[in-house]
Design an enzyme around this catalytic site. Structure first.
Site, PDB file in Angstrom:
ATOM      1  CG  ASP A   1      -9.736  -0.208   4.384  1.00  0.00           C
ATOM      2  OD1 ASP A   1      -9.435  -0.654   3.266  1.00  0.00           O
ATOM      3  OD2 ASP A   1      -9.020  -0.345   5.395  1.00  0.00           O
TER       4      ASP A   1
ATOM      5  CE  LYS B   1      -3.881  -2.430   2.052  1.00  0.00           C
ATOM      6  NZ  LYS B   1      -4.695  -2.806   3.197  1.00  0.00           N
TER       7      LYS B   1
ATOM      8  CD  GLN C   1      -3.715  -4.474   6.273  1.00  0.00           C
ATOM      9  OE1 GLN C   1      -3.779  -3.454   5.617  1.00  0.00           O
ATOM     10  NE2 GLN C   1      -4.105  -5.639   5.780  1.00  0.00           N
TER      11      GLN C   1
HETATM   12  N1  GUN Z   1      -7.156  -6.993   5.675  1.00  0.00           N
HETATM   13  C1  GUN Z   1      -7.450  -7.744   4.572  1.00  0.00           C
HETATM   14  N2  GUN Z   1      -7.930  -6.962   3.593  1.00  0.00           N
HETATM   15  C2  GUN Z   1      -7.954  -5.703   4.074  1.00  0.00           C
HETATM   16  C3  GUN Z   1      -8.352  -4.456   3.511  1.00  0.00           C
HETATM   17  O1  GUN Z   1      -8.809  -4.334   2.375  1.00  0.00           O
HETATM   18  N3  GUN Z   1      -8.207  -3.378   4.343  1.00  0.00           N
HETATM   19  C4  GUN Z   1      -7.730  -3.480   5.610  1.00  0.00           C
HETATM   20  N4  GUN Z   1      -7.661  -2.368   6.341  1.00  0.00           N
HETATM   21  N5  GUN Z   1      -7.367  -4.619   6.149  1.00  0.00           N
HETATM   22  C5  GUN Z   1      -7.482  -5.723   5.377  1.00  0.00           C
END
Ligand code: GUN
Length: 282
Positions: A120, A53, A97
């Site tokens: 998100d 990211k 996350q």
């Molecule tokens: N864990 C697995 N996929 C995601 C996601 O798209 N966003 C976040 N914040 N955590 C995750």
């Protein structure tokens, strides 16, 4: 018959070019788009996701600030950080996350994120606006990216039978809503579904997000279907999808590979949401 492979990297690259230009425009207006990424603990998978990211942000010109916190932090400390980021006008997007360590209350943390910074799309306000079809909110990145992948095939969604295997808040449920809003007839299957094989075989569009390696085999796929594999399973050090790719490609019309399918577009949609947030907050 051999399916066409949906190239997630290519779809992603094209969208990122558009995002780069959008980011430059915002900077020219004096706005420096900024994403705060919060990672708690040292889960190796989450570390890789967060690093990717950060790389994605750098590629399109978005500033990212990572907060790497000790696995043992208290709920209070985490809430205070989210509160600080909510109030910081230089931060446009906040991402925590998941999963969080067991002792932390994930729902409470997600509820505290300002919906305007919830890139998100996990906050109930954003999930709700997707649910009602109101739009304008942030949509969860993986399903949003999948809509781009389906669009890249040229197959229209309207009136089609779409089957989603998996019902998580991150993928399955928002995916079903996006497909429904696009006028598909949607069935959601999960671990307790009876006759899953027959239901899957009726799908013109099959999205698999169940988290079990090679769960969907060739005999569960309708000839010519669009098959989207969201799985990222580590088996003996190798990455495996939720779909048995070698069998799927003999039956499906289109299929995503793992890696190189869904993964790249997920991060691209996060970048897109961050720019949307920066634009709205100015
Ligand atoms: N864990 C697995 N996929 C995601 C996601 O798209 N966003 C976040 N914040 N955590 C995750």
């Amino acid at each position: 018959m051999s399916a066409q492979i949906i190239d997630g990297k290519k779809v992603s690259k094209d969208v990122r070019e558009e995002l780069k230009a959008k980011c430059e425009d915002l900077k020219a207006k004096g706005v420096e788009p900024c994403l705060a990424v919060v990672l708690v603990g040292d889960d190796p998978g989450s570390q890789v996701y967060v690093r990717n990211k950060e790389r994605g942000c750098a590629e399109v010109g978005i500033k990212s600030i990572a907060y790497r916190l000790d696995a043992g932090i208290t709920q209070q400390t985490l809430l205070e950080l989210v509160d600080k980021l909510n109030r910081d006008p230089a931060v446009h997007g906040i991402l925590v996350q998941l999963p969080l360590p067991k002792h932390l209350d994930e729902k409470e943390v997600l509820r505290l994120i300002d919906p305007k910074k919830d890139v998100d799309g996990f906050h109930v306000v954003n999930a709700g606006s997707l649910f009602t079809g109101e739009g304008g909110g942030f949509v969860s990145c993986t399903p949003q990216g999948i809509m781009r992948l389906i669009a890249s095939t040229g197959v229209s969604i309207e009136g089609k039978n779409a089957v989603v295997i998996g019902r998580s808040n991150i993928v399955g449920k928002p995916m079903a809503m996006l497909l429904l809003n696009a006028n598909a007839t949607v069935t959601v299957c999960h671990s307790r579904t009876k006759n899953l094989k027959e239901i899957a075989k009726g799908a013109d569009i099959l999205v698999v997000a169940i988290g079990r390696p090679e769960f969907v085999t060739g005999d569960m796929i309708k000839s010519g279907a669009v098959v989207i594999d969201v799985g990222m399973n580590r088996v003996d050090g190798k990455l495996k999808g939720d779909v048995k790719f070698d069998e799927a490609k003999e039956v499906a019309g289109y299929v995503t590979p793992v890696p190189g399918g869904v993964g790249p577009t997920t991060i691209t949609m996060l970048l897109s949401n961050t720019l949307q947030a920066a634009e709205a907050q100015g």
